[in-house]
Design a protein around this motif. Structure first.
Motif, PDB file in Angstrom:
ATOM      1  N   UNK A 117       0.829  -1.213   0.000  1.00  0.00           N
ATOM      2  CA  UNK A 117       0.000   0.000   0.000  1.00  0.00           C
ATOM      3  C   UNK A 117       0.859   1.256   0.000  1.00  0.00           C
ATOM      4  N   UNK A 118       1.890   1.270   0.824  1.00  0.00           N
ATOM      5  CA  UNK A 118       2.783   2.428   0.883  1.00  0.00           C
ATOM      6  C   UNK A 118       3.493   2.626  -0.453  1.00  0.00           C
ATOM      7  N   UNK A 119       3.944   1.548  -1.066  1.00  0.00           N
ATOM      8  CA  UNK A 119       4.644   1.647  -2.351  1.00  0.00           C
ATOM      9  C   UNK A 119       3.708   2.175  -3.438  1.00  0.00           C
ATOM     10  N   UNK A 120       2.457   1.777  -3.460  1.00  0.00           N
ATOM     11  CA  UNK A 120       1.513   2.278  -4.457  1.00  0.00           C
ATOM     12  C   UNK A 120       1.247   3.770  -4.261  1.00  0.00           C
ATOM     13  N   UNK A 121       1.147   4.201  -3.017  1.00  0.00           N
ATOM     14  CA  UNK A 121       0.950   5.627  -2.759  1.00  0.00           C
ATOM     15  C   UNK A 121       2.166   6.423  -3.223  1.00  0.00           C
ATOM     16  N   UNK A 122       3.364   5.927  -2.923  1.00  0.00           N
ATOM     17  CA  UNK A 122       4.588   6.611  -3.377  1.00  0.00           C
ATOM     18  C   UNK A 122       4.674   6.639  -4.895  1.00  0.00           C
ATOM     19  N   UNK A 123       4.291   5.568  -5.552  1.00  0.00           N
ATOM     20  CA  UNK A 123       4.307   5.526  -7.011  1.00  0.00           C
ATOM     21  C   UNK A 123       3.382   6.594  -7.592  1.00  0.00           C
ATOM     22  N   UNK A 124       2.199   6.727  -7.033  1.00  0.00           N
ATOM     23  CA  UNK A 124       1.262   7.749  -7.516  1.00  0.00           C
ATOM     24  C   UNK A 124       1.826   9.144  -7.286  1.00  0.00           C
ATOM     25  N   UNK A 125       2.424   9.383  -6.119  1.00  0.00           N
ATOM     26  CA  UNK A 125       3.009  10.696  -5.829  1.00  0.00           C
ATOM     27  C   UNK A 125       4.108  11.028  -6.828  1.00  0.00           C
ATOM     28  N   UNK A 126       4.986  10.082  -7.107  1.00  0.00           N
ATOM     29  CA  UNK A 126       6.079  10.342  -8.049  1.00  0.00           C
ATOM     30  C   UNK A 126       5.569  10.525  -9.476  1.00  0.00           C
ATOM     31  N   UNK A 127       4.526   9.794  -9.853  1.00  0.00           N
ATOM     32  CA  UNK A 127       3.977   9.960 -11.199  1.00  0.00           C
ATOM     33  C   UNK A 127       3.351  11.344 -11.373  1.00  0.00           C
ATOM     34  N   UNK A 128       2.767  11.873 -10.321  1.00  0.00           N
ATOM     35  CA  UNK A 128       2.131  13.186 -10.408  1.00  0.00           C
ATOM     36  C   UNK A 128       3.171  14.295 -10.383  1.00  0.00           C
ATOM     37  N   UNK A 129       4.203  14.150  -9.567  1.00  0.00           N
ATOM     38  CA  UNK A 129       5.181  15.236  -9.411  1.00  0.00           C
ATOM     39  C   UNK A 129       6.276  15.238 -10.476  1.00  0.00           C
ATOM     40  N   UNK A 130       6.518  14.150 -11.162  1.00  0.00           N
ATOM     41  CA  UNK A 130       7.597  14.103 -12.157  1.00  0.00           C
ATOM     42  C   UNK A 130       7.427  15.134 -13.271  1.00  0.00           C
ATOM     43  N   UNK A 131       6.251  15.298 -13.875  1.00  0.00           N
ATOM     44  CA  UNK A 131       6.131  16.334 -14.918  1.00  0.00           C
ATOM     45  C   UNK A 131       6.310  17.749 -14.382  1.00  0.00           C
ATOM     46  N   UNK A 132       5.990  17.983 -13.132  1.00  0.00           N
ATOM     47  CA  UNK A 132       6.149  19.316 -12.561  1.00  0.00           C
ATOM     48  C   UNK A 132       7.620  19.680 -12.368  1.00  0.00           C
ATOM     49  N   UNK A 133       8.448  18.692 -12.125  1.00  0.00           N
ATOM     50  CA  UNK A 133       9.865  18.934 -11.887  1.00  0.00           C
ATOM     51  C   UNK A 133      10.581  19.273 -13.187  1.00  0.00           C
ATOM     52  N   UNK A 134      10.136  18.737 -14.310  1.00  0.00           N
ATOM     53  CA  UNK A 134      10.849  18.902 -15.568  1.00  0.00           C
ATOM     54  C   UNK A 134      10.448  20.154 -16.333  1.00  0.00           C
TER      55      UNK A 134
END
Length: 142
Positions: free
Chosen positions: A23-40
């Protein structure tokens, strides 16, 4: 008297329950997928690989977008270059010039005292107007 009933001893469980970790890994995956385009996000700038060279005289005259220390925008095409203009007018004029000649160089001339944010905002404005490459104008060292 009651009969003595032997109790069965429970063996310790040596298995790890991984469901909470999944569950924790899925939440982290969603967070990284959402924030990755914002960083670039950013403005692409082609940096020179050698000492800077002046624009050759035989090429087309560049579109020069300027920003002064107060944050006013100026453009060397479409009217009086000494008159400040709004960001919308600047973007419209640059887009019109780039439709006529898409290979025309675009250069930003920023005052030395202007805030870095103002120069970046001008570069983003030029990028949205259709400029694929934006150069920065400098003064040669004395």
């Amino acid at each position: 008297m009651e009969a003595f009933v032997p109790r069965k001893r429970r063996k310790p469980v040596s298995e790890i329950n991984v469901v909470p970790y999944i569950d924790v890994m899925l939440v982290l995956l969603i967070i990284f997928m959402v924030t990755a385009p914002l960083i670039t996000q950013g403005v692409e700038v082609d940096l020179p690989q050698a000492q800077s060279e002046a624009i050759s005289d035989d090429s087309r005259p560049p579109i020069v977008a300027s920003v002064d220390r107060e944050g006013n925008y100026f453009l060397n095409v479409g009217g009086n270059a000494e008159e400040p203009m709004s960001a919308v007018d600047l973007a419209t004029l640059v887009a019109a010039e780039l439709v006529v000649d898409p290979e025309r160089p675009v250069v930003v001339r920023g005052d030395g005292a202007v805030a870095y944010n103002q120069v970046i905002q001008l570069m983003v404005l030029l990028q949205r107007a259709g400029a694929t490459q934006v150069g920065l104008m400098t003064r040669p060292p004395e």
